[in-house]
Enzyme design. Sequence first.
Site, PDB file in Angstrom:
ATOM      1  N   HIS A   1       0.862  -1.185   0.000  1.00 13.81           N
ATOM      2  CA  HIS A   1       0.000   0.000   0.000  1.00 13.81           C
ATOM      3  C   HIS A   1       0.897   1.232   0.000  1.00 13.81           C
ATOM      4  CE1 HIS A   1      -2.895   2.935   1.667  1.00 13.81           C
ATOM      5  NE2 HIS A   1      -3.859   2.101   1.322  1.00 13.81           N
TER       6      HIS A   1
ATOM      7  N   ASP B   1       2.890  -4.086   8.095  1.00 14.00           N
ATOM      8  CA  ASP B   1       1.630  -3.378   7.868  1.00 14.00           C
ATOM      9  C   ASP B   1       0.506  -4.356   8.183  1.00 14.00           C
ATOM     10  OD1 ASP B   1      -0.726  -2.343   6.857  1.00 14.00           O
ATOM     11  OD2 ASP B   1       0.114  -1.760   4.916  1.00 14.00           O
TER      12      ASP B   1
ATOM     13  N   GLN C   1      -4.735  -5.006   7.168  1.00 16.12           N
ATOM     14  CA  GLN C   1      -5.687  -5.975   6.640  1.00 16.12           C
ATOM     15  C   GLN C   1      -5.604  -7.330   7.342  1.00 16.12           C
ATOM     16  OE1 GLN C   1      -7.991  -5.126   4.610  1.00 16.12           O
ATOM     17  NE2 GLN C   1      -7.233  -3.155   3.915  1.00 16.12           N
TER      18      GLN C   1
ATOM     19  N   LYS D   1     -10.824  -0.534  10.606  1.00 12.25           N
ATOM     20  CA  LYS D   1     -11.002  -1.742   9.808  1.00 12.25           C
ATOM     21  C   LYS D   1     -11.375  -2.948  10.667  1.00 12.25           C
ATOM     22  CE  LYS D   1      -7.574  -0.161   6.420  1.00 12.25           C
ATOM     23  NZ  LYS D   1      -8.450   0.170   5.273  1.00 12.25           N
TER      24      LYS D   1
ATOM     25  N   CYS E   1      -4.774   2.444  -3.751  1.00 12.67           N
ATOM     26  CA  CYS E   1      -3.516   2.960  -3.186  1.00 12.67           C
ATOM     27  C   CYS E   1      -2.364   1.989  -3.410  1.00 12.67           C
ATOM     28  CB  CYS E   1      -3.668   3.272  -1.695  1.00 12.67           C
ATOM     29  SG  CYS E   1      -4.829   4.593  -1.334  1.00 12.67           S
TER      30      CYS E   1
END
Length: 408
Positions: free
Chosen positions: A121, A198, A201, A224, A362
């Site tokens: 991302h 990261d 997700q 999220k 993104c």
Amino acid sequence: MNTADLRKQFPILHQDVNGHPLVYLDSAATSQKPKRVIDTISHYYEQYNSNVHRGVHTLGNLATDAYEGAREKLARFINAKSTEEVIFTRGTTASINMVAASYARSVCREGDEIVLTPMEHHSNLIPWQQVAQATGAVLKYIPLQKDGSIRVEDAKEIITNRTKIVAVVYVSNVLGVVNPVKELAQIAHQHGAKIIVDGAQSTPHMKVDVQELDCDFYALSGHKMCGPTGIGALYGKKELLESMEPVEFGGEMIDHVDLYESTWKELPWKFEGGTPIIAGAIGLGAAIDFLNEIGMDEIERHEKQITAYAVDQLQTIEGLTIYGPAKDRAGLVTFNLDDVHPHDVATVLDAEGVAVRAGHHCCQPLMRWLEVTATARASFYLYNTEEDVDRLVQALHKAKEYFGHAIG
């Protein structure tokens, strides 16, 4: 998990959009919020709204206890060793930028290496570009396989003794790839490098244990994972956080201030300058309680079932291309319809009450690797059902029919 009962706890799902019952398939962008989280935030503002840490009055103590209580919940949720290792931020982007600005710029020198993947991302790409430009470090990329996955063997070749940083997404927001973070951490540490994960997700969809992963830093976003927007966190190993300088200065993060110099508070507060995101943190704490009651293993099982069903059904649509691995896919499906721009596809789906994402997500370098300008994406969460997938497929058939006539 009884999905029908679970859905009742999400007020936003019970409405019509463009004359159709809403099917929300955009949780990778932001998840919906259960009533418990909404009520918790309202209760804070209605009953004990106050700043934290500073006051000795009753409301201030209640707010401080709830704010720090949320930190304790999050530390347990990701299995950090202590709350000192959990810094509240605005989200994944802010967390990664903090590591890049404070840690990476202090350790990287000309010729050092920062290792990434092409699936990152922008929030886990641009900060490292900036570090490289400022320090003279070199960006290197672990190559992608045909299905978008990476191989540990390739990582072993790319990561060297010159590598200072390995920055990798745990779960791709486009491909649904689940990266071998634990193995990458082992390789990075063998070469004296640090790994930044990261987790935007991954945290909402699977059990995360930062100690088992042995990652040095881990970034996540609350919005999220059923929490409010504007709140997230950075996990960092204590010794690394202690070695880092703050990136924001002002009230709350100081210990002693003179006219010409100042000293900082201990962890975690030295990184939380100014009035923190109090309501957001408290809301995130309520979201963690909600997820824990359902169980992360159960959430992951449900999403895998829905995603497998979606892949099977979407593969029946002639002219539809699915991107990403055939197996071991996280809870999203990215696709395109032949000769139809994904924005047009998403517009027709929206007219049918089906909300999906369309664009480059993104991830412009990844789009170029896929040889497309954009894709459509349906992403699933704990409140989605096979009926939602059926509605998506029906709407895609309508889109295909509509644009087939238009093109013809």
